[in-house]
Scaffold this active site. Structure first.
Site, PDB file in Angstrom:
ATOM      1  N   ASP A  77      -1.510  92.426  20.766  1.00 30.11           N
ATOM      2  CA  ASP A  77      -2.822  92.389  20.723  1.00 30.11           C
ATOM      3  C   ASP A  77      -3.197  94.177  20.471  1.00 30.11           C
ATOM      4  OD1 ASP A  77      -2.123  89.161  20.983  1.00 30.11           O
ATOM      5  OD2 ASP A  77      -2.563  89.718  23.121  1.00 30.11           O
TER       6      ASP A  77
ATOM      7  N   HIS B 286      -3.611  86.219  26.395  1.00 30.83           N
ATOM      8  CA  HIS B 286      -3.195  86.649  25.437  1.00 30.83           C
ATOM      9  C   HIS B 286      -3.326  84.864  24.188  1.00 30.83           C
ATOM     10  CE1 HIS B 286       0.186  87.280  23.024  1.00 30.83           C
ATOM     11  NE2 HIS B 286       0.659  86.535  23.163  1.00 30.83           N
TER      12      HIS B 286
END
Length: 358
Positions: free
Chosen positions: A184, A212
């Site tokens: 990410d 996440h």
């Protein structure tokens, strides 16, 4: 300069070279286990580990490949390919379906394998299946691994799986466990870089806060962008607050789903690259003045996040020890998003802990 002196100098160089070669040949290999080793992420990951991109160009490696029994024939093929790469650092490859073999005396564990969410599966059913997996793996780490082992959880839901593994390995320090939010982080850095017309290495100190998942918060309030040799705050470099507070965030949050929709498979190449980045930073440290994003145990944080969670924070690493970057100013916009992803993690944790106690 006399001829005798020159010959003595050459002899000394040859002696140094000989001893360096001897030292290298007898350097102790480190043992690295990768779970889910027959899967597509591992297929993109194992070559980079074996050729020295992660643990260093002078570090011999013993690779342990752990997967479930039905995948052993596939693992045999992976072993053959690794052998056929003829990599000088790769001392041995051990395929196995047994945790007592997989986690024996390991220095690093990269836990990629997990139960994927299937069509029609409720989230609580996914959590229940993964609690069983990571409870078993955590207990095996506790029993068989070195107490200094560094454990990186990749398999989703990564934060909560990491928490379960840690709680199931009480003799290993909680600080040795982390989960992957580097993918990410890399996605966020890349989006900002493309917007500014620079390469991704010109962007630093983006932050992924929280889980996440699609509630994660990619934050660039503290990020810097090098534009033509001049370092600027990301907001000043991008010059589009609406995009930074809107499409930028949703693009990063939903990027995994977008990849699946496009290629009909989940992220593999980019996930493997992020794992390499994450583990290499653990081993060698972060650059001076830079921090990265990593899911870690939240105890002692300065951001008001509940402490019994694995939550992604800005992290600096030195001597294989991470330190949370504390005291960054947080505005109301960021506060709300950080709290929202924390609330999701609390709900996940509570559900998982119910299953863990059964």
């Amino acid at each position: 300069m006399t001829r005798g002196w020159i010959l003595s100098f050459i002899s000394a160089l040859k002696l140094i070279e000989k001893h360096c070669i001897i030292f290298f040949c007898f350097a102790k290999p480190i043992r690295v286990v990768v779970t889910g080793a027959a899967g597509q992420i591992a297929y993109s990951l194992l070559y980079s580990i074996a050729k020295g991109d992660v643990f260093g160009k002078d570090q011999p490696i013993i690779l342990v490949l752990l997967d479930i029994p039905p995948m052993l024939p596939v693992l045999d093929g992976v072993v053959m390919e690794l052998q056929d790469c003829a990599l000088p650092l790769l001392m041995e490859v051990i395929p196995t379906d047994k945790v007592e073999v997989g986690f024996k005396d390991i220095d690093a564990a990269i836990l990629v394998g997990s139960m994927p969410r299937k069509e029609g599966m409720e989230r609580k059913d996914l959590l229940k299946a993964n609690v069983a997996i990571f409870k078993t793996q955590g207990a095996a780490l506790d029993k068989f691994a070195k107490k200094t082992v560094k454990v990186v959880v990749v398999g989703n839901p990564a934060n909560t799986n990491c928490l379960i593994a840690s709680k199931s390995a009480p003799s290993i320090p909680k600080e040795n466990f982390s989960c992957l939010t580097r993918l990410d982080h890399n996605r966020a850095s890349s989006q900002v870089a493309m917007r500014c017309g620079v390469s991704a290495d010109k962007v630093k100190n983006v932050i992924i806060w929280g889980n996440h998942s699609s509630t994660q918060y990619p934050d660039v309030h503290h990020a810097k962008v090098d534009v033509n040799g001049s370092e600027k705050a990301a907001y000043d470099a991008v010059k589009d607050e609406a995009w930074l507070r809107g499409d930028f965030i949703s693009t990063v949050q939903l990027r995994g789903a977008a990849v699946i929709k496009a290629r009909k498979l989940s992220s593999a190449m980019s996930a493997a690259k992020a794992i390499c980045d994450h583990v290499r930073d653990i081993w060698f440290g972060t650059k001076e003045g830079e921090f990265i994003s990593m899911g870690v145990y939240a105890a002692g944080n300065s951001y008001g996040i509940p402490e019994d969670l694995i939550y992604s924070f800005p992290i600096e690493i030195k001597n294989k020890t991470w330190k949370m970057v504390g005291g960054l100013p947080i505005n109301d916009f960021s506060r709300a998003k950080m709290d929202a992803t924390a609330a999701e993690l609390v709900e996940e944790r509570d559900t998982a802990m119910d299953f863990l106690s059964q």
